[in-house]
Scaffold this motif. Structure first.
Motif, PDB file in Angstrom:
ATOM      1  N   ALA A 127      -2.093   3.794  -0.424  1.00  0.00           N
ATOM      2  CA  ALA A 127      -3.289   3.340  -1.134  1.00  0.00           C
ATOM      3  C   ALA A 127      -4.065   2.408  -0.200  1.00  0.00           C
ATOM      4  O   ALA A 127      -3.492   1.514   0.415  1.00  0.00           O
ATOM      5  CB  ALA A 127      -2.901   2.611  -2.411  1.00  0.00           C
ATOM      6  N   TYR A 128      -5.379   2.633  -0.093  1.00  0.00           N
ATOM      7  CA  TYR A 128      -6.225   1.800   0.753  1.00  0.00           C
ATOM      8  C   TYR A 128      -7.616   1.732   0.142  1.00  0.00           C
ATOM      9  O   TYR A 128      -7.928   2.447  -0.799  1.00  0.00           O
ATOM     10  CB  TYR A 128      -6.270   2.342   2.184  1.00  0.00           C
ATOM     11  CG  TYR A 128      -6.941   3.691   2.308  1.00  0.00           C
ATOM     12  CD1 TYR A 128      -8.275   3.786   2.691  1.00  0.00           C
ATOM     13  CD2 TYR A 128      -6.254   4.863   2.041  1.00  0.00           C
ATOM     14  CE1 TYR A 128      -8.902   5.013   2.800  1.00  0.00           C
ATOM     15  CE2 TYR A 128      -6.864   6.093   2.154  1.00  0.00           C
ATOM     16  CZ  TYR A 128      -8.186   6.161   2.537  1.00  0.00           C
ATOM     17  OH  TYR A 128      -8.792   7.374   2.635  1.00  0.00           O
ATOM     18  N   ARG A 129      -8.444   0.856   0.657  1.00  0.00           N
ATOM     19  CA  ARG A 129      -9.819   0.726   0.186  1.00  0.00           C
ATOM     20  C   ARG A 129     -10.770   1.063   1.322  1.00  0.00           C
ATOM     21  O   ARG A 129     -10.579   0.650   2.461  1.00  0.00           O
ATOM     22  CB  ARG A 129     -10.098  -0.679  -0.317  1.00  0.00           C
ATOM     23  CG  ARG A 129      -9.387  -0.975  -1.605  1.00  0.00           C
ATOM     24  CD  ARG A 129      -9.946  -2.214  -2.274  1.00  0.00           C
ATOM     25  NE  ARG A 129      -9.348  -2.367  -3.583  1.00  0.00           N
ATOM     26  CZ  ARG A 129      -9.853  -1.850  -4.698  1.00  0.00           C
ATOM     27  NH1 ARG A 129     -10.967  -1.172  -4.657  1.00  0.00           N
ATOM     28  NH2 ARG A 129      -9.237  -2.021  -5.844  1.00  0.00           N
ATOM     29  N   PHE A 130     -11.814   1.818   0.978  1.00  0.00           N
ATOM     30  CA  PHE A 130     -12.861   2.172   1.929  1.00  0.00           C
ATOM     31  C   PHE A 130     -14.181   2.137   1.173  1.00  0.00           C
ATOM     32  O   PHE A 130     -14.329   2.827   0.164  1.00  0.00           O
ATOM     33  CB  PHE A 130     -12.614   3.577   2.514  1.00  0.00           C
ATOM     34  CG  PHE A 130     -13.641   3.963   3.537  1.00  0.00           C
ATOM     35  CD1 PHE A 130     -13.588   3.442   4.813  1.00  0.00           C
ATOM     36  CD2 PHE A 130     -14.658   4.840   3.222  1.00  0.00           C
ATOM     37  CE1 PHE A 130     -14.524   3.792   5.753  1.00  0.00           C
ATOM     38  CE2 PHE A 130     -15.600   5.197   4.153  1.00  0.00           C
ATOM     39  CZ  PHE A 130     -15.535   4.673   5.435  1.00  0.00           C
ATOM     40  N   GLY A 131     -15.100   1.333   1.628  1.00  0.00           N
ATOM     41  CA  GLY A 131     -16.392   1.226   0.962  1.00  0.00           C
ATOM     42  C   GLY A 131     -16.274   0.632  -0.435  1.00  0.00           C
ATOM     43  O   GLY A 131     -17.065   0.954  -1.313  1.00  0.00           O
ATOM     44  N   GLY A 132     -15.274  -0.209  -0.655  1.00  0.00           N
ATOM     45  CA  GLY A 132     -15.088  -0.846  -1.944  1.00  0.00           C
ATOM     46  C   GLY A 132     -14.416   0.018  -2.994  1.00  0.00           C
ATOM     47  O   GLY A 132     -14.268  -0.398  -4.138  1.00  0.00           O
ATOM     48  N   LYS A 133     -13.995   1.226  -2.630  1.00  0.00           N
ATOM     49  CA  LYS A 133     -13.333   2.120  -3.582  1.00  0.00           C
ATOM     50  C   LYS A 133     -11.901   2.378  -3.126  1.00  0.00           C
ATOM     51  O   LYS A 133     -11.641   2.536  -1.937  1.00  0.00           O
ATOM     52  CB  LYS A 133     -14.069   3.456  -3.683  1.00  0.00           C
ATOM     53  CG  LYS A 133     -15.457   3.330  -4.251  1.00  0.00           C
ATOM     54  CD  LYS A 133     -16.108   4.678  -4.384  1.00  0.00           C
ATOM     55  CE  LYS A 133     -17.500   4.538  -4.952  1.00  0.00           C
ATOM     56  NZ  LYS A 133     -18.152   5.834  -5.088  1.00  0.00           N
ATOM     57  N   GLN A 134     -11.000   2.445  -4.100  1.00  0.00           N
ATOM     58  CA  GLN A 134      -9.606   2.719  -3.769  1.00  0.00           C
ATOM     59  C   GLN A 134      -9.421   4.207  -3.510  1.00  0.00           C
ATOM     60  O   GLN A 134      -9.929   5.047  -4.240  1.00  0.00           O
ATOM     61  CB  GLN A 134      -8.664   2.287  -4.883  1.00  0.00           C
ATOM     62  CG  GLN A 134      -7.214   2.464  -4.508  1.00  0.00           C
ATOM     63  CD  GLN A 134      -6.257   1.855  -5.502  1.00  0.00           C
ATOM     64  OE1 GLN A 134      -6.662   1.151  -6.408  1.00  0.00           O
ATOM     65  NE2 GLN A 134      -4.985   2.130  -5.329  1.00  0.00           N
ATOM     66  N   GLY A 182       0.789  -1.218   0.000  1.00  0.00           N
ATOM     67  CA  GLY A 182       0.000   0.000   0.000  1.00  0.00           C
ATOM     68  C   GLY A 182       0.827   1.276   0.000  1.00  0.00           C
ATOM     69  O   GLY A 182       0.336   2.319  -0.392  1.00  0.00           O
ATOM     70  N   HIS A 183       2.076   1.217   0.463  1.00  0.00           N
ATOM     71  CA  HIS A 183       2.920   2.409   0.439  1.00  0.00           C
ATOM     72  C   HIS A 183       3.474   2.610  -0.962  1.00  0.00           C
ATOM     73  O   HIS A 183       3.981   1.675  -1.577  1.00  0.00           O
ATOM     74  CB  HIS A 183       4.073   2.284   1.430  1.00  0.00           C
ATOM     75  CG  HIS A 183       3.643   2.463   2.832  1.00  0.00           C
ATOM     76  ND1 HIS A 183       3.415   1.402   3.669  1.00  0.00           N
ATOM     77  CD2 HIS A 183       3.380   3.574   3.547  1.00  0.00           C
ATOM     78  CE1 HIS A 183       3.033   1.860   4.842  1.00  0.00           C
ATOM     79  NE2 HIS A 183       3.007   3.169   4.805  1.00  0.00           N
ATOM     80  N   GLN A 184       3.361   3.837  -1.455  1.00  0.00           N
ATOM     81  CA  GLN A 184       3.842   4.168  -2.792  1.00  0.00           C
ATOM     82  C   GLN A 184       4.719   5.413  -2.716  1.00  0.00           C
ATOM     83  O   GLN A 184       4.424   6.338  -1.968  1.00  0.00           O
ATOM     84  CB  GLN A 184       2.677   4.439  -3.736  1.00  0.00           C
ATOM     85  CG  GLN A 184       1.756   3.273  -3.923  1.00  0.00           C
ATOM     86  CD  GLN A 184       0.545   3.617  -4.764  1.00  0.00           C
ATOM     87  OE1 GLN A 184       0.287   4.776  -5.065  1.00  0.00           O
ATOM     88  NE2 GLN A 184      -0.199   2.603  -5.149  1.00  0.00           N
TER      89      GLN A 184
END
Length: 60
Positions: A41-48, A25-27
């Motif tokens: 980068a992470y996902r919340f509510g099915g969205k990136q 997830g780290h970029q």
């Protein structure tokens, strides 16, 4: 594969945005203008989503 300090320091800007990732997830982004960004980068509510962690000034 974790990003090493040497890899991030030696990353040079090119004609396009460069994204170096550790796979967790780290970029590390190197912009064509020379700017450097740490993003998560992470996902919340099915969205990136992307979270800006630190903006580094271009080295002259």
């Amino acid at each position: 594969m974790p990003l090493s300090d040497v890899t991030c320091r030696n990353a040079r800007p090119g004609p396009k945005l460069r994204k170096l990732s550790d796979g967790g997830g780290h970029q590390f982004w190197v912009q064509p203008t020379g700017g450097r960004l740490w993003r998560l980068a992470y996902r919340f509510g099915g969205k990136q989503k992307l979270l800006l962690q630190e903006l580094l000034q271009p080295q002259l």
